[in-house]
Design an enzyme around this catalytic site. Structure first.
Site, PDB file in Angstrom:
ATOM      1  N   HIS A   1      64.985  66.811 -37.748  1.00  0.00           N
ATOM      2  CA  HIS A   1      64.886  67.616 -38.975  1.00  0.00           C
ATOM      3  C   HIS A   1      65.344  69.058 -38.752  1.00  0.00           C
ATOM      4  O   HIS A   1      65.663  69.765 -39.696  1.00  0.00           O
ATOM      5  CB  HIS A   1      63.503  67.506 -39.628  1.00  0.00           C
ATOM      6  CG  HIS A   1      62.396  68.294 -39.026  1.00  0.00           C
ATOM      7  ND1 HIS A   1      61.500  67.765 -38.120  1.00  0.00           N
ATOM      8  CD2 HIS A   1      62.003  69.574 -39.212  1.00  0.00           C
ATOM      9  CE1 HIS A   1      60.608  68.683 -37.792  1.00  0.00           C
ATOM     10  NE2 HIS A   1      60.893  69.787 -38.435  1.00  0.00           N
TER      11      HIS A   1
ATOM     12  N   ASP B   1      62.092  61.619 -34.246  1.00  0.00           N
ATOM     13  CA  ASP B   1      62.589  62.867 -34.818  1.00  0.00           C
ATOM     14  C   ASP B   1      63.246  63.756 -33.750  1.00  0.00           C
ATOM     15  O   ASP B   1      62.679  64.760 -33.343  1.00  0.00           O
ATOM     16  CB  ASP B   1      61.405  63.592 -35.486  1.00  0.00           C
ATOM     17  CG  ASP B   1      61.858  64.713 -36.391  1.00  0.00           C
ATOM     18  OD1 ASP B   1      63.040  65.100 -36.332  1.00  0.00           O
ATOM     19  OD2 ASP B   1      61.020  65.231 -37.157  1.00  0.00           O
TER      20      ASP B   1
ATOM     21  N   SER C   1      58.433  73.089 -34.388  1.00  0.00           N
ATOM     22  CA  SER C   1      59.250  71.889 -34.536  1.00  0.00           C
ATOM     23  C   SER C   1      60.328  71.872 -33.469  1.00  0.00           C
ATOM     24  O   SER C   1      61.056  72.854 -33.312  1.00  0.00           O
ATOM     25  CB  SER C   1      59.926  71.882 -35.899  1.00  0.00           C
ATOM     26  OG  SER C   1      59.030  71.402 -36.847  1.00  0.00           O
TER      27      SER C   1
HETATM   28  N1  ASP Z   1      56.724  69.704 -39.219  1.00  0.00           N
HETATM   29  C1  ASP Z   1      56.538  71.099 -39.084  1.00  0.00           C
HETATM   30  C2  ASP Z   1      57.792  71.843 -39.375  1.00  0.00           C
HETATM   31  O1  ASP Z   1      58.597  71.349 -40.100  1.00  0.00           O
HETATM   32  C3  ASP Z   1      55.913  71.467 -37.807  1.00  0.00           C
HETATM   33  C4  ASP Z   1      54.527  71.911 -38.087  1.00  0.00           C
HETATM   34  O2  ASP Z   1      54.340  72.810 -38.911  1.00  0.00           O
HETATM   35  O3  ASP Z   1      53.599  71.367 -37.526  1.00  0.00           O
HETATM   36  O4  ASP Z   1      58.001  72.959 -38.957  1.00  0.00           O
END
Ligand code: ASP
Length: 720
Positions: free
Chosen positions: A87, A223, A656
């Site tokens: 992502h 991911d 992330s």
């Molecule tokens: N999934 C989060 C992000 O997109 C990571 C997190 O905030 O834990 O930054």
């Protein structure tokens, strides 16, 4: 007897709110030795704090990088190979994708270095050193000074420090406030400019489960994506050139193929973006009742439109992939956070903490004089702030949700030059810049979607903010004979008459337009009216109250560190390099339900089978085949392919893509998310419920090797 019981109860609450569990904390790497090393060793750390962060010799910090402007990455080979989240690489993968080369759907794998893809504009940044410069920054600042005076002094000192730190080097530097501005640290960094895409799994793996599973455990996505840093032949950072060579990594991480088990020590190194762990109960109430709900409501409608259109067309799906995931990410997280804050009783726990704070403060004359006003003043400031901030968020999430407004606002530089009578050359330069930007914008723009969003967003804004505070143009739509509140009609008119709504008409328009013509365009006009209202009526009171709250929070932080001197305080995340540590551990999300600490490929297959409509659970066939054949190579464990695991580490956005390490500093996983019950950890960390979610590194190795057939990449790595 009753008195004693009462006192004991009070003591118990006070002690529990003061307790900081080992898992909580977003620690500064250079203070580990002093604050954390001992505890980390008892939990399972085998290396030293100096191995993690050192400015004297190479250490783990040299393998950690800021990927782009919002994620973390780490080096996993001596040849500049880096790993981050899928992502995090999504917008780049999307840029390389087209209907013919749908890398989002198929994945992308370079089979040798020549096939790696360039990403102009993408940078990665390493930290050279950090240094406490608080004394120098704050030397001439007095408690009684006006805020503007303080700020001027601080800014001037920071400028000097940055100039000294970067003089004669190609380094960059910033000085950031820590502990709400009670301390300042200089951060010197080095940026690399040639970063190429090496590999990415298809969406069906990288974001398996999509928005439905986002912020959730159990999770089954792989991911990750791989990039490589290139430098000039002498090893220095350089923009792309065919002469560039793969970076010679100063430090890279060995990869553990041993797997993890419950109770194992784990640490995560990266760039957490922002937390607010020391908010007062009033601050938490504001977030829970005003900020998050406003933003959720508007995004709900925006996503409804975007999702519907994405599901109807592959073209739109590719165009909006990255935008959609950004909007949906916050939308879902805030919902989890509101629920989590309520469930954890965050406000009442903070109130108990504040009661203890006040008790201690009133027991000492000096503290009473300095600190007893803080909480009552915060209470009254938040009362004033709530309606002002609500309007601010409505504007942010409604007006700026209209892509056309955002785009038109970017013409500001050009029109300002035209208004100021700048030279022909300067105007021509700004004009061609705007034309270049327009190309990128229109590639991923669908006017039909934006028109609907415009109508819906403006209507929600008009319905929710008191009429007297609204921009004139909205009141006109509501009250005029012509529109009588018909926002669709208004949007339709703007979109029919404006030259800003498609790439070709915009290009020929802007190539020749003079200031008057630009200003007459209805999209430009709408933007100008909204934005000028924002800068004259919405932003100033918001900023003014926020500055007052921030200043009180600074004092409150200072007071807490003094008054609760037995407690160990970590500074809130501020997008600087941090380390967090904890254990591999499951949790109990609700009564009678226990979540195991890991997931497997069988779980992913279950989701696939249970959703005949597929949607976000569409696994690539090749992966299904590998599953059927149980062809996991050396990466499986007891006949299963493990996918993800969870840890009690304290992380946030920006983490992330962060590497997860075992006690020896070997890579065991790749962090990418948190759990639904724990998304409130940005404001209130609850060790029972908050978990970080990571991909097991063995699943990543399996995907590279067995799924993608890019096993040659593993030869560069150090597998242990
Ligand atoms: N999934 C989060 C992000 O997109 C990571 C997190 O905030 O834990 O930054």
């Amino acid at each position: 007897m009753k008195m004693i019981k009462h006192y004991l109860l009070f003591l118990l609450v006070a002690l529990s709110v003061l307790k900081l569990r080992a898992d909580e904390g977003i620690w500064l790497p250079m203070l580990l030795e002093q604050l954390n090393e001992q505890e980390m060793k008892t939990m399972g750390l085998k290396i030293t704090a100096e191995d993690i962060y050192s400015i004297n010799h190479s250490s783990m910090k040299d393998g950690i990088l800021l990927f782009g402007t919002g994620c973390t990455g780490s080096l996993i080979s001596p040849e500049g190979l880096l790993i981050t989240n899928h992502h995090c690489g999504l917008s780049l993968i999307q840029k390389h994708s087209s209907l013919e080369h749908d890398y989002l759907k198929q994945g992308f794998w370079a089979m040798n270095k020549a096939e790696e893809l360039l990403n102009p504009g993408l940078t990665v940044t390493f930290i050279v050193r950090m240094e406490d410069v608080s004394e120098r920054v704050l030397a001439e600042v007095g408690e009684e000074m006006a805020l503007t005076e303080k700020k001027a002094i601080i800014d001037a000192r920071i400028k000097e420090i940055i100039a000294e730190a970067t003089e004669g080097t190609h380094y960059e530097a910033v000085v950031k406030p820590f502990y709400q501005g009670n301390e300042y640290y200089l951060i010197v960094s080095e940026k690399y400019l040639d970063v190429r895409l090496v590999g990415a799994p298809p969406n069906g793996i990288g974001s398996y489960g999509g928005d439905v599973d986002n912020w959730m455990w159990p999770r089954h996505s792989g991911d990750f994506s791989l990039f490589r840093i290139y430098t000039a032949p002498d090893g220095s950072p350089a923009p792309y050139s065919p002469q560039n060579v793969p970076m010679k990594s100063r430090y890279f991480f060995p990869v553990s193929t041993q797997g993890v088990k419950e109770g194992d020590f784990a640490m995560i190194y990266g760039f957490p973006y922002r937390t607010q762990e020391y908010l007062s109960s009033y601050g938490i109430q504001y977030v829970e009742e005003v900020e998050h709900p406003s933003r959720i409501a508007l995004r709900h409608e925006r996503l409804r439109i975007i999702d519907r259109e994405m599901s109807k067309s592959d073209k739109v799906r590719i165009q909006y992939a990255s935008k959609q995931s950004g909007i949906a990410n916050g939308y879902k997280k805030w919902q989890g956070a509101v629920r989590g804050l309520r469930r954890a009783g965050a406000v009442s726990k903070k109130q108990a903490y504040e009661a203890e704070f006040m008790r201690r403060v009133s027991g000492k004359e000096e503290w009473r004089a300095k600190y007893s006003h803080i909480l009552p003043e915060l209470k009254s400031l938040y009362q004033q702030f709530r309606p002002v901030a609500r309007h601010f968020w409505y504007f942010q999430e409604a007006a700026y949700a209209i892509e056309l407004i955002d785009f038109a606002a970017e013409l500001g530089e050009l029109t300002a030059l035209m208004q100021g009578g700048a030279s022909e050359a300067a105007i021509a330069d700004a004009r061609s810049k705007a034309l270049r930007r327009a190309k990128g914008f229109f590639n991923n723009y669908e006017p039909k979607i934006d028109r609907e969003i415009m109508a819906v967003m403006l209507r929600m804004y008009a319905d929710s903010i008191p009429a007297s505070q609204q921009p004139e143009v909205l009141r006109e739509i509501v009250n005029s004979k012509k529109y009588q509140g018909d926002f669709e009609l208004f949007a339709q008119e703007v979109f029919t008459e404006s030259a800003f709504t498609n790439g070709r008409s915009f290009e020929s328009f802007l190539t020749n337009a003079d200031l008057r013509q630009i200003e007459k365009d209805p999209a430009y006009q709408l933007m100008a009216q909204l934005v000028s209202h924002y800068y004259s009526h919405i932003l100033p009171p918001f900023q003014q109250l926020k500055a007052q709250i921030d200043e009180l929070n600074r004092l409150y932080m200072q007071a807490q560190r003094e008054v609760f001197s037995e407690k160990r305080f970590y500074p809130d995340a501020n997008f600087s390099l941090r380390l967090t540590y904890g254990k591999v551990q499951g949790y109990q999300p609700r009564d009678a339900v226990v979540y195991r600490y890991y997931t497997t490929l069988s779980g992913a297959i279950d989701k696939y089978r249970n959703h005949p409509e597929k949607g976000v659970y569409d696994l690539p066939e090749r992966l299904m085949q590998l599953y059927q054949d149980k062809d996991y190579g050396p990466y499986g464990q007891e006949g299963e392919m493990r996918i993800g695991f969870i840890t009690t580490t304290h992380t946030t956005g920006g983490n992330s893509g962060s590497p997860v390490f075992d006690g020896e500093g070997r890579l065991i996983g790749l962090y990418f998310d948190r759990n639904w019950e724990g998304t409130m950890s940005d404001i209130f960390y609850d060790p029972e419920q908050c978990r970080g979610i990571s991909v097991d590194i063995r699943y990543i190795l399996f995907l590279i090797d067995k799924y993608a057939g890019a096993g040659y990449l593993l030869n560069e790595m150090k597998l242990e």
